[in-house]
Design a protein around this motif. Sequence first.
Motif, PDB file in Angstrom:
ATOM      1  N   ALA A  22      -9.268 -13.831 -11.657  1.00 61.57           N
ATOM      2  CA  ALA A  22      -8.796 -14.424 -10.433  1.00 61.57           C
ATOM      3  C   ALA A  22      -7.631 -15.043 -10.321  1.00 61.57           C
ATOM      4  O   ALA A  22      -6.844 -14.966  -9.228  1.00 61.57           O
ATOM      5  CB  ALA A  22      -9.853 -15.655 -10.116  1.00 61.57           C
ATOM      6  N   ALA A  23      -6.691 -15.296 -11.497  1.00 62.77           N
ATOM      7  CA  ALA A  23      -5.563 -15.741 -11.218  1.00 62.77           C
ATOM      8  C   ALA A  23      -4.529 -14.623 -11.280  1.00 62.77           C
ATOM      9  O   ALA A  23      -3.558 -14.708 -10.675  1.00 62.77           O
ATOM     10  CB  ALA A  23      -5.155 -16.633 -12.631  1.00 62.77           C
ATOM     11  N   SER A  24      -4.866 -13.327 -11.411  1.00 61.94           N
ATOM     12  CA  SER A  24      -4.010 -12.220 -11.565  1.00 61.94           C
ATOM     13  C   SER A  24      -4.055 -11.413 -10.451  1.00 61.94           C
ATOM     14  O   SER A  24      -3.298 -10.933  -9.953  1.00 61.94           O
ATOM     15  CB  SER A  24      -4.258 -11.352 -12.787  1.00 61.94           C
ATOM     16  OG  SER A  24      -5.287 -10.747 -12.662  1.00 61.94           O
ATOM     17  N   VAL A  25      -5.061 -11.383  -9.498  1.00 61.21           N
ATOM     18  CA  VAL A  25      -5.350 -10.649  -8.498  1.00 61.21           C
ATOM     19  C   VAL A  25      -4.557 -11.149  -7.138  1.00 61.21           C
ATOM     20  O   VAL A  25      -4.509 -12.485  -6.882  1.00 61.21           O
ATOM     21  CB  VAL A  25      -6.832 -10.394  -8.272  1.00 61.21           C
ATOM     22  CG1 VAL A  25      -6.880  -9.836  -6.842  1.00 61.21           C
ATOM     23  CG2 VAL A  25      -7.604  -9.736  -9.253  1.00 61.21           C
ATOM     24  N   LYS A  26      -3.898 -10.545  -6.623  1.00 56.13           N
ATOM     25  CA  LYS A  26      -3.105 -10.921  -5.412  1.00 56.13           C
ATOM     26  C   LYS A  26      -4.235 -11.195  -4.339  1.00 56.13           C
ATOM     27  O   LYS A  26      -5.054 -10.386  -3.927  1.00 56.13           O
ATOM     28  CB  LYS A  26      -2.179  -9.748  -4.924  1.00 56.13           C
ATOM     29  CG  LYS A  26      -1.071  -9.429  -5.895  1.00 56.13           C
ATOM     30  CD  LYS A  26      -0.210  -8.167  -5.179  1.00 56.13           C
ATOM     31  CE  LYS A  26       0.973  -7.901  -6.191  1.00 56.13           C
ATOM     32  NZ  LYS A  26       1.686  -6.711  -5.515  1.00 56.13           N
ATOM     33  N   PRO A  27      -3.828 -12.325  -3.468  1.00 56.20           N
ATOM     34  CA  PRO A  27      -4.438 -12.652  -2.175  1.00 56.20           C
ATOM     35  C   PRO A  27      -3.971 -11.566  -1.186  1.00 56.20           C
ATOM     36  O   PRO A  27      -3.117 -10.633  -1.463  1.00 56.20           O
ATOM     37  CB  PRO A  27      -3.832 -13.989  -1.877  1.00 56.20           C
ATOM     38  CG  PRO A  27      -2.393 -13.868  -2.496  1.00 56.20           C
ATOM     39  CD  PRO A  27      -2.715 -13.113  -3.747  1.00 56.20           C
ATOM     40  N   PRO A  28      -4.733 -11.263  -0.271  1.00 55.67           N
ATOM     41  CA  PRO A  28      -4.763 -10.009   0.852  1.00 55.67           C
ATOM     42  C   PRO A  28      -3.256 -10.179   1.406  1.00 55.67           C
ATOM     43  O   PRO A  28      -2.695  -9.109   1.781  1.00 55.67           O
ATOM     44  CB  PRO A  28      -5.596 -10.015   1.960  1.00 55.67           C
ATOM     45  CG  PRO A  28      -6.768 -10.546   0.761  1.00 55.67           C
ATOM     46  CD  PRO A  28      -6.415 -11.687  -0.171  1.00 55.67           C
ATOM     47  N   ALA A  29      -2.780 -11.527   1.662  1.00 56.03           N
ATOM     48  CA  ALA A  29      -1.494 -11.666   2.362  1.00 56.03           C
ATOM     49  C   ALA A  29      -0.537 -10.909   1.340  1.00 56.03           C
ATOM     50  O   ALA A  29       0.690 -10.732   2.038  1.00 56.03           O
ATOM     51  CB  ALA A  29      -1.348 -13.130   2.389  1.00 56.03           C
ATOM     52  N   GLU A  30      -0.608 -10.715   0.233  1.00 61.07           N
ATOM     53  CA  GLU A  30       0.487 -10.201  -0.453  1.00 61.07           C
ATOM     54  C   GLU A  30       0.314  -8.577  -0.534  1.00 61.07           C
ATOM     55  O   GLU A  30       1.300  -8.072  -1.529  1.00 61.07           O
ATOM     56  CB  GLU A  30       0.608 -11.070  -1.737  1.00 61.07           C
ATOM     57  CG  GLU A  30       0.894 -12.413  -1.810  1.00 61.07           C
ATOM     58  CD  GLU A  30       0.884 -13.038  -3.051  1.00 61.07           C
ATOM     59  OE1 GLU A  30       0.867 -12.464  -4.057  1.00 61.07           O
ATOM     60  OE2 GLU A  30       0.852 -14.400  -3.208  1.00 61.07           O
ATOM     61  N   LEU A  31      -0.569  -8.155  -0.091  1.00 63.65           N
ATOM     62  CA  LEU A  31      -0.605  -6.500  -0.247  1.00 63.65           C
ATOM     63  C   LEU A  31       0.170  -5.950   0.388  1.00 63.65           C
ATOM     64  O   LEU A  31       0.921  -6.616   1.308  1.00 63.65           O
ATOM     65  CB  LEU A  31      -2.416  -6.283   0.306  1.00 63.65           C
ATOM     66  CG  LEU A  31      -3.279  -6.707  -0.826  1.00 63.65           C
ATOM     67  CD1 LEU A  31      -4.788  -6.580   0.062  1.00 63.65           C
ATOM     68  CD2 LEU A  31      -3.333  -6.105  -2.069  1.00 63.65           C
ATOM     69  N   ASP A  32       0.362  -4.675   0.324  1.00 67.06           N
ATOM     70  CA  ASP A  32       1.373  -3.835   1.050  1.00 67.06           C
ATOM     71  C   ASP A  32       0.639  -3.851   2.542  1.00 67.06           C
ATOM     72  O   ASP A  32      -0.451  -3.934   2.832  1.00 67.06           O
ATOM     73  CB  ASP A  32       1.464  -2.316   0.588  1.00 67.06           C
ATOM     74  CG  ASP A  32      -0.162  -1.749   0.531  1.00 67.06           C
ATOM     75  OD1 ASP A  32      -0.168  -0.923   1.679  1.00 67.06           O
ATOM     76  OD2 ASP A  32      -0.970  -1.760  -0.257  1.00 67.06           O
TER      77      ASP A  32
END
Length: 214
Positions: A22-32
């Motif tokens: 959970a700490a390592s997965v990017k939130p969708p706002a930080e996706l390409d």
Amino acid sequence: MPDTSYLSAVRESYDTVAADYAASVKPPAELDPVSRAMLAAFAELVRDSGRGPVADVGCGPGKVTAHLAGLGLSAFGVDVSPKMIELARKAHPDLRFTVGSMTALELGDHELGGILAYYSTHHTPPELLRVVFAEFHRTLAPGGYLMLVCRVGKGEHLSRTLAYGDHPAPFESYRLPADRISELLEQTGLVVTARLLQGPAEGTVGSFMVRRPE
């Protein structure tokens, strides 16, 4: 009855690494930008169809579920890992999250306007993907949408360590050709309306926009 014993290993693996994952997965706002655009397009299609809520299957810690809710969808999450669901509920107490398997969703026929399977089907043995896709077909309302995102390949079977933090856990993963995934979806009565292939360094990502016919 299909053999779903693999789910025990998947559950144990993700329970083990849940907090670090959970700490390592990017939130969708930080996706390409392309990945964000695909999620936005899916949300628009489901909203315009007006056919019911959206299930984020394999929701993990709920970051994408919350993103869908922010895009105006009535979204809830389902995951096989109780620890992931616990984290999702703590992070997003206003949303609904339940423990469950995509091989047998505890939902009625035609109940959903949309399903998101976001990097959540790759642990499913290829011979059982048809079972999963048939379950998506059963629970989608006629005219409802599925967005499937997964890594694609040449039919590789990967056995490696899922290492997040200090707690590595074994898992099995599969990368099927995009054409084979499309074929399996169509065999269950779903229609692939759009397909996008992206090629990051980690391997090609396939995004499939799929609709259940009316």
